[in-house]
Design a protein around this motif. Structure first.
Motif, PDB file in Angstrom:
ATOM      1  N   ALA A 101     -42.112  46.388  -1.366  1.00  0.00           N
ATOM      2  CA  ALA A 101     -41.961  47.515  -0.396  1.00  0.00           C
ATOM      3  C   ALA A 101     -40.933  47.100   0.502  1.00  0.00           C
ATOM      4  O   ALA A 101     -40.990  48.559   0.621  1.00  0.00           O
ATOM      5  N   HIS A 102     -41.373  46.657   1.533  1.00  0.00           N
ATOM      6  CA  HIS A 102     -41.102  46.130   2.455  1.00  0.00           C
ATOM      7  C   HIS A 102     -40.510  44.442   3.370  1.00  0.00           C
ATOM      8  O   HIS A 102     -40.508  44.775   4.326  1.00  0.00           O
ATOM      9  N   ASP A 103     -41.143  44.088   2.798  1.00  0.00           N
ATOM     10  CA  ASP A 103     -40.636  42.300   2.799  1.00  0.00           C
ATOM     11  C   ASP A 103     -39.312  42.291   2.930  1.00  0.00           C
ATOM     12  O   ASP A 103     -39.135  41.767   1.661  1.00  0.00           O
ATOM     13  N   TYR A 116     -36.062  43.634  -2.297  1.00  0.00           N
ATOM     14  CA  TYR A 116     -37.255  44.889  -1.720  1.00  0.00           C
ATOM     15  C   TYR A 116     -36.418  45.702  -1.158  1.00  0.00           C
ATOM     16  O   TYR A 116     -35.632  46.283  -1.560  1.00  0.00           O
ATOM     17  N   ALA A 117     -37.156  46.670  -0.486  1.00  0.00           N
ATOM     18  CA  ALA A 117     -36.918  48.368   0.285  1.00  0.00           C
ATOM     19  C   ALA A 117     -36.960  48.950   1.460  1.00  0.00           C
ATOM     20  O   ALA A 117     -37.762  47.816   2.291  1.00  0.00           O
ATOM     21  N   SER A 134     -39.492  60.339  -2.952  1.00  0.00           N
ATOM     22  CA  SER A 134     -39.490  59.491  -2.185  1.00  0.00           C
ATOM     23  C   SER A 134     -38.399  59.049  -2.204  1.00  0.00           C
ATOM     24  O   SER A 134     -37.138  58.965  -3.396  1.00  0.00           O
ATOM     25  N   THR A 135     -37.353  58.369  -1.336  1.00  0.00           N
ATOM     26  CA  THR A 135     -36.212  57.937  -0.752  1.00  0.00           C
ATOM     27  C   THR A 135     -36.073  56.215  -0.092  1.00  0.00           C
ATOM     28  O   THR A 135     -37.258  56.280   0.397  1.00  0.00           O
ATOM     29  N   PHE A 136     -36.000  55.157  -0.596  1.00  0.00           N
ATOM     30  CA  PHE A 136     -35.661  54.469  -0.118  1.00  0.00           C
ATOM     31  C   PHE A 136     -34.104  53.596  -0.066  1.00  0.00           C
ATOM     32  O   PHE A 136     -33.134  54.429  -1.629  1.00  0.00           O
ATOM     33  N   ALA A 193     -40.992  51.375  -8.200  1.00  0.00           N
ATOM     34  CA  ALA A 193     -39.436  51.565  -8.875  1.00  0.00           C
ATOM     35  C   ALA A 193     -39.100  50.286  -8.641  1.00  0.00           C
ATOM     36  O   ALA A 193     -37.604  49.230  -9.063  1.00  0.00           O
ATOM     37  N   VAL A 194     -39.356  49.200  -7.103  1.00  0.00           N
ATOM     38  CA  VAL A 194     -39.085  48.162  -6.948  1.00  0.00           C
ATOM     39  C   VAL A 194     -39.465  47.003  -8.050  1.00  0.00           C
ATOM     40  O   VAL A 194     -38.468  46.330  -8.500  1.00  0.00           O
TER      41      VAL A 194
END
Length: 501
Positions: free
Chosen positions: A270-272, A278-279, A289-291, A315-316
């Protein structure tokens, strides 16, 4: 169709054929009175659902052994039994570990139905249900006929029924797969629990993609340790069960699994940005939420209606699994974006009140640490949380659940969940003691859950958030073997509607 009606025949096989098959699969089989070699036309694990011609699988349980119900199975028409002990009631095939034998036996007897469609299995401590719902929505949006098995429901093109457990028992699972084959599904997404893995319920099935979401302390009433819990989860990623894997590397266990698996896999996060999928630009707010999703050189904007930053993780996870199967990602994203609710997963209850009212399944501290910061970010006033602890679960979870809730919330209302055969007062006292130890929240103990929900609603004012935590979609409370209908969502809606605004 109710699960009581779920039954599929198998091609008739003699008990001798079943013994030969088990031996070829490596099981040590002791034939304890196989009588006149009866013909088997079905399989069952529940003596109450036995039908004429069934092989009854009598398995050891937490409180009772299935062999104790052999007479009932025989009375309903079962003609033989598989167990780890002989029976005077039925010709019995005795194996050392009937659970380990049953999954592959059921898959073989039903013609290996999981090979007729793409099968996605999702395991991990948190996020399994939401990820499966997202996979289902994405696959439908991509034009596929789908089936889904979650802890909430079993659903296919012509099938909808409540789930009996997160991962069905072996016979029920294979019979559900047969249903999906008959409904001509292209893909099935399912939750795979640590219990289902440890008890070999999914053995004999073939997963095209296995997904790992995360791992944190949970179910230590069942597993001897976190290491044992991890080992159960890791079974899904063995070559004999899955073709390929999508693995989240946002915790140590995921990074370990990614280094250990022998099947083709990709990583997600979710961040890496070191992950394969990844997001970035994650924004979680009051309305969703948005990404931006990254996969290779592709960048895809995603807007979720579902509440909570943790749904970005899920979702990811779903999209990473779909990348492995070559599913059209823009179409998949459109399906996930259209999903506006998952039962009992940060589900909003709104009757026009001037505060947020939510029901969520969060039942461990890892989930709490993901959920409460989001609630704080969308709450101008106070957080009022109603929670308890389920009986016959890891006692070491109780006080930490209360402590963590009280670190984030201004008011903690401790009440009953399903105590099962534990003492409900002990459960409440442990949770309340943890909450008081945090020293930050007002702690109120109200045993009756309906009353506790009403009090929480009465305490809430404009800009506050009321959260009912721990039960989610669960429609019943169980105490000392007695079940009563109780849905947190209905109780919350009733309490909100009763109060004047």
């Amino acid at each position: 169709m109710d699960v009581e009606d779920l039954w599929s025949p198998v091609s008739p096989r003699s008990l001798c054929e079943i013994v030969v098959h088990l031996r070829r699969a490596g099981h040590v089989v002791a034939e304890a009175d196989v009588g006149d070699r009866p013909v088997i036309t079905g399989l069952c694990q529940d003596s109450r659902r036995a039908r004429p011609g069934d092989l009854y699988a009598a398995l050891p349980g937490r409180r009772h052994h299935g062999a104790a119900f052999a007479a009932e199975a025989a009375g309903r028409g079962a003609v033989a039994m598989l167990s780890d002990r002989p029976s005077d009631e039925l010709p019995t095939v005795v194996v050392d570990d009937p659970r380990a034998a049953l999954g592959p036996l059921a898959a073989w007897a039903y013609g290996n139905p999981s090979t007729a469609f793409d099968l996605y299995g999702v395991t991990g401590t948190n996020g399994k249900t939401s990820t499966v719902y997202m996979l289902e929505a994405a696959l439908v949006s991509a034009g596929l006929r789908t089936g889904a098995l979650t802890g909430i429901t079993v659903r296919g093109p012509g099938t909808v029924r409540p789930a009996t457990r997160t991962t069905p028992e072996a016979c029920e699972l294979q019979q559900s797969f047969v249903e999906f084959v008959e409904e001509r599904v292209d893909a099935v997404a399912m939750e795979v629990s640590s219990h289902g893995l440890a008890e070999h319920r999914i053995d004999g099935s073939r997963f095209d993609v296995a997904v790992f979401t995360n791992l944190a302390r949970d179910h230590l009433d069942y597993h001897a340790s976190l290491e044992s819990y991890y080992a159960a989860k890791a079974r899904l990623f063995a070559r004999d069960l899955c073709e390929r894997a999508a693995i989240c590397i946002d915790d140590d266990y995921g990074r370990r699994l990614a280094g250990d698996v022998a099947v083709p896999h990709l990583t997600f996060s979710a961040h890496d940005p070191a992950a394969d999928v990844y997001a970035t630009a994650v924004r979680a707010g009051r309305w969703g939420s948005t990404f931006t999703l990254h996969h290779g050189g592709e960048r895809v904007p995603v807007r979720l209606q579902l509440l909570g930053g943790h749904q970005v993780d899920n979702a990811v996870a779903a999209l990473a699994a779909l990348c492995l199967r070559g599913i059209d990602i823009p179409a998949a994203v459109a399906g996930i974006e259209a999903l506006d609710a998952i039962p009992g997963r940060l589900e909003r209850i709104d009757v026009g009140q001037p505060f947020l009212a939510l029901v969520d399944y969060v039942h461990n501290t890892a989930g709490q640490h993901r959920l409460f910061p989001f609630l704080r970010s969308v709450t101008a006033g106070r957080i009022v949380v109603v929670l308890g602890a389920t009986g016959e679960r890891d006692p070491g979870k109780r006080a930490p659940l209360g402590f963590t809730a009280a670190q984030y919330a201004e008011v903690v209302v401790v009440t009953d969940e399903s105590a099962f055969f534990d003492d409900a007062a002990d459960l409440r006292n442990d949770v309340a003691a943890g909450a008081r130890r945090a020293g930050a929240a007002d702690v109120i103990v109200i045993p009756d859950r309906g009353e506790a929900i009403a009090v929480a609603v009465d305490l809430a004012g404009e800009g506050d958030t009321v959260l009912l935590a721990g039960r989610g979609h669960d429609p019943t409370l169980v105490d000392n073997g007695v079940s009563i209908a109780f849905d947190d969502r209905a109780a919350l809606r009733n309490a909100l509607s009763t109060r004047a605004y």
